[in-house]
Motif scaffolding. Structure first.
Motif, PDB file in Angstrom:
ATOM      1  N   GLN A  33      21.421 -20.642  57.620  1.00 58.66           N
ATOM      2  CA  GLN A  33      22.742 -20.830  57.049  1.00 58.66           C
ATOM      3  C   GLN A  33      23.729 -19.837  57.696  1.00 58.66           C
ATOM      4  O   GLN A  33      23.340 -18.781  58.193  1.00 58.66           O
ATOM      5  N   PRO A  34      25.028 -20.139  57.624  1.00 54.38           N
ATOM      6  CA  PRO A  34      26.031 -19.212  58.149  1.00 54.38           C
ATOM      7  C   PRO A  34      26.161 -17.964  57.266  1.00 54.38           C
ATOM      8  O   PRO A  34      25.761 -17.956  56.098  1.00 54.38           O
ATOM      9  N   SER A  35      26.733 -16.928  57.843  1.00 54.87           N
ATOM     10  CA  SER A  35      26.877 -15.639  57.150  1.00 54.87           C
ATOM     11  C   SER A  35      27.558 -15.776  55.792  1.00 54.87           C
ATOM     12  O   SER A  35      27.137 -15.150  54.819  1.00 54.87           O
ATOM     13  N   ALA A  36      28.622 -16.571  55.714  1.00 57.60           N
ATOM     14  CA  ALA A  36      29.369 -16.699  54.463  1.00 57.60           C
ATOM     15  C   ALA A  36      28.480 -17.213  53.332  1.00 57.60           C
ATOM     16  O   ALA A  36      28.565 -16.727  52.200  1.00 57.60           O
ATOM     17  N   GLN A  37      27.619 -18.163  53.633  1.00 57.79           N
ATOM     18  CA  GLN A  37      26.737 -18.731  52.610  1.00 57.79           C
ATOM     19  C   GLN A  37      25.675 -17.727  52.165  1.00 57.79           C
ATOM     20  O   GLN A  37      25.398 -17.574  50.974  1.00 57.79           O
TER      21      GLN A  37
ATOM     22  N   PRO B  25      26.235 -12.750  62.547  1.00 63.46           N
ATOM     23  CA  PRO B  25      26.310 -14.182  62.857  1.00 63.46           C
ATOM     24  C   PRO B  25      25.525 -14.508  64.125  1.00 63.46           C
ATOM     25  O   PRO B  25      25.464 -13.711  65.054  1.00 63.46           O
ATOM     26  N   ASP B  26      24.937 -15.687  64.123  1.00 63.56           N
ATOM     27  CA  ASP B  26      24.201 -16.193  65.281  1.00 63.56           C
ATOM     28  C   ASP B  26      24.491 -17.688  65.371  1.00 63.56           C
ATOM     29  O   ASP B  26      23.692 -18.519  64.918  1.00 63.56           O
ATOM     30  N   GLY B  27      25.672 -18.016  65.888  1.00 62.27           N
ATOM     31  CA  GLY B  27      26.116 -19.412  65.915  1.00 62.27           C
ATOM     32  C   GLY B  27      26.322 -19.909  64.488  1.00 62.27           C
ATOM     33  O   GLY B  27      27.032 -19.298  63.703  1.00 62.27           O
ATOM     34  N   GLU B  28      25.671 -21.013  64.149  1.00 63.64           N
ATOM     35  CA  GLU B  28      25.754 -21.572  62.792  1.00 63.64           C
ATOM     36  C   GLU B  28      24.785 -20.877  61.835  1.00 63.64           C
ATOM     37  O   GLU B  28      24.748 -21.200  60.657  1.00 63.64           O
ATOM     38  N   HIS B  29      24.001 -19.964  62.357  1.00 62.10           N
ATOM     39  CA  HIS B  29      23.019 -19.239  61.557  1.00 62.10           C
ATOM     40  C   HIS B  29      23.421 -17.769  61.466  1.00 62.10           C
ATOM     41  O   HIS B  29      24.468 -17.379  61.973  1.00 62.10           O
ATOM     42  N   CYS B  30      22.556 -16.964  60.840  1.00 60.25           N
ATOM     43  CA  CYS B  30      22.819 -15.528  60.800  1.00 60.25           C
ATOM     44  C   CYS B  30      21.509 -14.762  60.642  1.00 60.25           C
ATOM     45  O   CYS B  30      20.479 -15.326  60.263  1.00 60.25           O
ATOM     46  N   ASN B  31      21.590 -13.486  60.927  1.00 52.97           N
ATOM     47  CA  ASN B  31      20.454 -12.580  60.747  1.00 52.97           C
ATOM     48  C   ASN B  31      20.830 -11.548  59.698  1.00 52.97           C
ATOM     49  O   ASN B  31      21.924 -10.972  59.749  1.00 52.97           O
ATOM     50  N   LEU B  32      19.912 -11.324  58.773  1.00 51.70           N
ATOM     51  CA  LEU B  32      20.098 -10.277  57.770  1.00 51.70           C
ATOM     52  C   LEU B  32      19.307  -9.055  58.204  1.00 51.70           C
ATOM     53  O   LEU B  32      18.115  -9.144  58.483  1.00 51.70           O
TER      54      LEU B  32
ATOM     55  N   GLN C 169      11.529 -14.902  50.724  1.00 50.79           N
ATOM     56  CA  GLN C 169      11.280 -16.092  49.927  1.00 50.79           C
ATOM     57  C   GLN C 169      12.419 -16.373  48.940  1.00 50.79           C
ATOM     58  O   GLN C 169      13.115 -17.364  49.052  1.00 50.79           O
ATOM     59  N   ALA C 170      12.628 -15.450  47.995  1.00 46.97           N
ATOM     60  CA  ALA C 170      13.603 -15.720  46.919  1.00 46.97           C
ATOM     61  C   ALA C 170      15.032 -15.817  47.447  1.00 46.97           C
ATOM     62  O   ALA C 170      15.775 -16.742  47.090  1.00 46.97           O
ATOM     63  N   LEU C 171      15.455 -14.865  48.308  1.00 47.74           N
ATOM     64  CA  LEU C 171      16.815 -14.919  48.831  1.00 47.74           C
ATOM     65  C   LEU C 171      16.997 -16.112  49.783  1.00 47.74           C
ATOM     66  O   LEU C 171      18.014 -16.795  49.729  1.00 47.74           O
ATOM     67  N   VAL C 172      16.001 -16.365  50.620  1.00 45.96           N
ATOM     68  CA  VAL C 172      16.092 -17.504  51.520  1.00 45.96           C
ATOM     69  C   VAL C 172      16.231 -18.805  50.712  1.00 45.96           C
ATOM     70  O   VAL C 172      17.059 -19.663  51.033  1.00 45.96           O
ATOM     71  N   GLN C 173      15.469 -18.921  49.654  1.00 48.15           N
ATOM     72  CA  GLN C 173      15.550 -20.124  48.802  1.00 48.15           C
ATOM     73  C   GLN C 173      16.918 -20.223  48.128  1.00 48.15           C
ATOM     74  O   GLN C 173      17.531 -21.283  48.078  1.00 48.15           O
ATOM     75  N   ALA C 174      17.430 -19.095  47.612  1.00 51.51           N
ATOM     76  CA  ALA C 174      18.736 -19.098  46.949  1.00 51.51           C
ATOM     77  C   ALA C 174      19.866 -19.460  47.908  1.00 51.51           C
ATOM     78  O   ALA C 174      20.824 -20.129  47.539  1.00 51.51           O
ATOM     79  N   ALA C 175      19.750 -19.027  49.165  1.00 49.71           N
ATOM     80  CA  ALA C 175      20.799 -19.301  50.165  1.00 49.71           C
ATOM     81  C   ALA C 175      20.702 -20.713  50.713  1.00 49.71           C
ATOM     82  O   ALA C 175      21.674 -21.220  51.277  1.00 49.71           O
ATOM     83  N   GLY C 176      19.530 -21.352  50.520  1.00 45.24           N
ATOM     84  CA  GLY C 176      19.279 -22.673  51.094  1.00 45.24           C
ATOM     85  C   GLY C 176      20.058 -23.742  50.456  1.00 45.24           C
ATOM     86  O   GLY C 176      20.347 -24.790  50.889  1.00 45.24           O
TER      87      GLY C 176
END
Length: 195
Positions: A74-78, A155-162, A188-195
């Motif tokens: 997902q993008p950084s904003a999301q 940011p990494d294009g349409e994605h991002c790195n935390l 797991q939990a944060l990735v799922q919440a951001a999905g």
């Protein structure tokens, strides 16, 4: 200490540790009030000896820095929006909000665990930092006040790195478990919440 005009202020000083019955006496010989660094170094020694060392000796409590990187589709904003809504993904009950600078919030698990936190840095879609200002764990009075949870998004294009950093206290015997919990919660939990 790059902020010092005289970089030689510590030259010739001695750090003296005296073990007495039930007591440690620490002296920084040569550190005198006329030195430029006196006030800051005196405060620093109170933290290092009076807090860090004391916590380690009494509770085997250490200060640690643990870092973790998580890639998101997902993008950084999301992802940032999800980080700022920890009630959706943090593994404990939450009271309060964490959506702006100086917001205060509490995590708790009944009477077993409590931590009061404040947002100390907030750069929308880029960075948020939580500082634990008060904490306690009922079973052993473990206190991790002063711990920082740092979330930085790249940011990494349409994605991002935390890039996540835990900078704070842990019982030495629980350091590996802390790493596993952070890893599980964020991957797991944060990735799922951001999905």
């Amino acid at each position: 200490m790059p902020w010092l005009k005289n970089q030689q202020e510590w030259t010739g000083t001695r750090l003296v540790f005296e073990l007495l019955p039930g007591q440690l006496r620490f002296t920084h010989e040569g550190l005198t009030p006329d030195k430029e660094c006196y006030a800051r170094v005196s405060e620093g020694w109170r933290e290092v000896i009076g807090t860090n060392f004391l916590n380690y000796v009494e509770k085997q409590q250490i200060r640690t820095t643990y870092q973790l990187q998580v890639d998101f589709r997902q993008p950084s904003a999301q992802v940032f929006k999800s980080i700022c809504d920890p009630g959706r993904w943090w593994p404990e009950d939450m009271e309060g909000i964490a959506q702006a600078l100086n917001d205060e919030f509490i995590f708790k698990s009944g009477d077993a665990h409590f931590s009061k936190n404040i947002v100390t840095e907030f750069i929308r879609d880029q960075k948020v930092v939580w500082l634990t200002t008060e904490s306690r764990r009922g079973q052993d009075d473990f206190d991790w006040s002063g711990t920082r949870f740092i979330f930085e998004l790249l940011p990494d294009g349409e994605h991002c790195n935390l890039h996540f950093t835990y900078d704070g206290w842990v019982l030495e015997s629980e350091e590996q478990r802390l790493r596993e919990l952070c890893d599980q919660t964020l991957r797991q939990a944060l990735v799922q919440a951001a999905g």
